[in-house]
Enzyme design. Sequence first.
Site, short mmCIF file in Angstrom:
data_model
loop_
_atom_site.label_atom_id
_atom_site.label_comp_id
_atom_site.label_asym_id
_atom_site.label_seq_id
_atom_site.Cartn_x
_atom_site.Cartn_y
_atom_site.Cartn_z
N ASN A 108 38.20 22.30 44.07
CA ASN A 108 38.88 22.68 45.32
C ASN A 108 39.03 24.18 45.52
O ASN A 108 39.16 24.65 46.65
CB ASN A 108 40.23 21.97 45.42
CG ASN A 108 41.18 22.36 44.30
OD1 ASN A 108 40.76 22.85 43.26
ND2 ASN A 108 42.45 22.15 44.53
N GLU A 163 46.62 22.69 33.97
CA GLU A 163 47.09 22.79 35.35
C GLU A 163 46.66 21.52 36.05
O GLU A 163 45.49 21.34 36.37
CB GLU A 163 46.48 24.03 36.03
CG GLU A 163 46.91 25.33 35.42
CD GLU A 163 48.34 25.69 35.78
OE1 GLU A 163 48.84 26.69 35.28
OE2 GLU A 163 48.95 24.97 36.59
N CYS A 176 46.49 21.53 44.90
CA CYS A 176 47.45 20.92 43.98
C CYS A 176 48.89 21.19 44.41
O CYS A 176 49.80 20.48 44.00
CB CYS A 176 47.24 21.46 42.58
SG CYS A 176 47.38 23.25 42.55
N GLU A 180 49.56 30.45 34.63
CA GLU A 180 48.40 31.31 34.96
C GLU A 180 48.87 32.39 35.92
O GLU A 180 49.62 32.12 36.86
CB GLU A 180 47.28 30.47 35.58
CG GLU A 180 46.74 29.44 34.58
CD GLU A 180 45.46 28.75 35.05
OE1 GLU A 180 45.44 28.25 36.18
OE2 GLU A 180 44.49 28.77 34.29
N1 NAD Z 1 47.57 22.48 38.90
C1 NAD Z 1 46.58 23.16 39.42
O1 NAD Z 1 46.54 24.42 39.39
C2 NAD Z 1 45.43 22.42 40.05
C3 NAD Z 1 44.48 23.17 40.76
C4 NAD Z 1 43.42 22.48 41.36
C5 NAD Z 1 43.30 21.09 41.26
N2 NAD Z 1 44.25 20.41 40.56
C6 NAD Z 1 44.17 18.95 40.46
O2 NAD Z 1 42.80 18.53 40.26
C7 NAD Z 1 42.57 17.29 40.92
C8 NAD Z 1 41.39 17.42 41.86
O3 NAD Z 1 40.34 18.11 41.23
P1 NAD Z 1 39.15 17.29 40.59
O4 NAD Z 1 38.83 16.08 41.40
O5 NAD Z 1 38.04 18.25 40.29
O6 NAD Z 1 39.79 16.81 39.21
P2 NAD Z 1 39.06 16.08 38.00
O7 NAD Z 1 40.08 15.97 36.95
O8 NAD Z 1 38.32 14.86 38.42
O9 NAD Z 1 37.93 17.13 37.51
C9 NAD Z 1 38.30 18.41 37.10
C10 NAD Z 1 37.23 18.93 36.14
O10 NAD Z 1 37.22 18.10 34.98
C11 NAD Z 1 35.90 17.66 34.71
N3 NAD Z 1 35.98 16.39 34.01
C12 NAD Z 1 36.20 15.16 34.54
N4 NAD Z 1 36.25 14.24 33.55
C13 NAD Z 1 36.06 14.91 32.37
C14 NAD Z 1 36.00 14.54 30.99
N5 NAD Z 1 36.16 13.26 30.61
N6 NAD Z 1 35.78 15.49 30.05
C15 NAD Z 1 35.63 16.78 30.43
N7 NAD Z 1 35.67 17.22 31.72
C16 NAD Z 1 35.88 16.28 32.67
C17 NAD Z 1 35.25 17.61 36.06
O11 NAD Z 1 33.84 17.64 35.95
C18 NAD Z 1 35.81 18.88 36.69
O12 NAD Z 1 35.07 19.99 36.25
C19 NAD Z 1 43.85 16.99 41.69
O13 NAD Z 1 44.65 16.10 40.94
C20 NAD Z 1 44.54 18.34 41.78
O14 NAD Z 1 45.94 18.22 41.91
C21 NAD Z 1 45.32 21.03 39.95
O1 LIG Z 2 44.81 23.62 43.96
C1 LIG Z 2 45.40 24.37 43.22
C2 LIG Z 2 45.34 25.85 43.41
O2 LIG Z 2 46.01 26.45 42.34
C3 LIG Z 2 45.83 26.18 44.76
S1 LIG Z 2 46.39 27.78 45.03
O3 LIG Z 2 45.39 28.45 45.90
O4 LIG Z 2 46.54 28.49 43.73
O5 LIG Z 2 47.68 27.63 45.71
#
Ligand code: NAD
Ligand SMILES: O=C[C@H](O)CS(=O)(=O)O
Length: 479
Positions: A155, A253, A287, A459
């Site tokens: 994202n 995160e 997120c 972070e």
């Molecule tokens: N807290 C934060 O800062 C933050 C920021 C962005 C996104 N997110 C969260 O991420 C999710 C959406 O992003 P997404 O769909 O890419 O998440 P995801 O967990 O499906 O994938 C994230 C990363 O993990 C990798 N991955 C998936 N399964 C794996 C495994 N078994 N072993 C190693 N790597 C693996 C994916 O290829 C990708 O690079 C949402 O839940 C969102 O809230 C959190």
């Molecule tokens: O999706 C999670 C990212 O940390 C969003 S933000 O741009 O840092 O708010």
Amino acid sequence: MTIRNLHPFREQAFVGGIWTAAPETVPVTDPATGEVIAQVPHLGADETRTAIDAAAKAQAEWRHRPAGERADLLLRWHGLMLEHQEALAAILTAEQGKPLAEARGEVLYAASFVRWFAEEARRIEGEVIPAPRSNQRILVWSEPVGVVAAITPWNFPAAMVTRKVAPALAAGCAIIVKPAPETPLTALALAALAEEAGLPAGLLSVVTGEATAIGGAFMASDVVRKLSFTGSTGVGRKLYEQSAPTLKRLSLELGGNAPFLVFDDADVDAAVEGALLGKYRNAGQTCVCVNRFLVQDGIHDAFVERLRQRVEGLVVGRGTEAGVTIGPLINARAVEKVEQHIADAVARGGRLLAGGARQEGLFFPPTLIADVPRDALVASEETFGPLAAVIRFETEEEAIRMANDTEFGLAAYAYTRDIGRAMRVAGALEYGMVGLNEAAISTEVAPFGGIKASGMGREGSRHGITDYLELKYVMMGGL
Ligand SMILES: NC(=O)c1ccc[n+]([C@@H]2O[C@H](COP(=O)([O-])OP(=O)(O)OC[C@H]3O[C@@H](n4cnc5c(N)ncnc54)[C@H](O)[C@@H]3O)[C@@H](O)[C@H]2O)c1
Ligand SMILES: O=C[C@H](O)CS(=O)(=O)O
């Protein structure tokens, strides 16, 4: 315009300082059109181990570089990111779909972490502690954690990478990034600029391909001393388990389920503007996006009606088109999740006021549903899409109870003009980050992160570099 002609576009992986192709590739598609815009190498455990070996060699030297030299290199990288902002934004929008204006903003946000940690590199200071005996001295200093693995989501393809790479390099670590398969091009472009800035070979690698194979090689290696993961809570839990055999340091995160509280005494116009930003940025795919609007009875109707009017003015379309504010979702699964939450909320009595039905391809209109019941799916699951669900409440205590009734604890928001209520609510919300009359809470100067099922570690800010450092103390005797 094709992004293939842009510098620093790359579609080879960056392994130990070598741009690496492979016979098998993974397509990268534009979510706005479904067009394949690039093919990146389908790498696995072997190439990951090559990257780890190169990282260990490079880090053995990098850790002894003076902090000023580490800082200078990061600042050169920062300058190149700004110089190539337009190209990076075009690559980002092509693979992720967000409007170009948001992509430009993300490039600046990503660059801000590089500059911030260039400055923090020179602030990794130690302590001298009064010892228990007069002929002793105790010195305390920090050392880099070593080789770091980073796994990032789709994202924010730029910011989620630099939010890890910058503190790692500043601290004296080496780092290997596995970007999301949906959005590898931005990470590869950033690596090309880091190489151009003079980063020593092996210090940064970007490995594309099979997530479980690459992740498995990361987690099995005792050379990799830390994992920094941003993504879903489900995957975060898996990696947490996989880290146990080698006891890696972890920064996680993870997912969120942000409540947005609007009290009767709120400035309703400010709350509506905050709601638009907090809900519909990146088409709701962040997120820290609002997942539940909790609105007090007295202001409810005015807030909902003004929000409905503003939602109707949002423009859905390709991120490359001028004036577009809502781009496509990332994939069909994302569209289905939003549809599931809408259908559930309406079936339980929710009142659909805007949007509600998918458009062509992966485009989904900004949607607003009022009178959502408290047991609706959207109240407990992260939607990760452009659905605003409004739930009423009567009292402050009830609002806090509802807001905290989730496994997540990343971001929360509250709008009130009562300073006493603002501080009470900020203290009572069980979240890592709280926006008070503010929805734009993400910045490199503050410690971004959550609690509970939203993860651990921070972070950004001066705290962000400690996740990449180990403390050591030396007791000097016989003085
Ligand atoms: N807290 C934060 O800062 C933050 C920021 C962005 C996104 N997110 C969260 O991420 C999710 C959406 O992003 P997404 O769909 O890419 O998440 P995801 O967990 O499906 O994938 C994230 C990363 O993990 C990798 N991955 C998936 N399964 C794996 C495994 N078994 N072993 C190693 N790597 C693996 C994916 O290829 C990708 O690079 C949402 O839940 C969102 O809230 C959190
Ligand atoms: O999706 C999670 C990212 O940390 C969003 S933000 O741009 O840092 O708010």
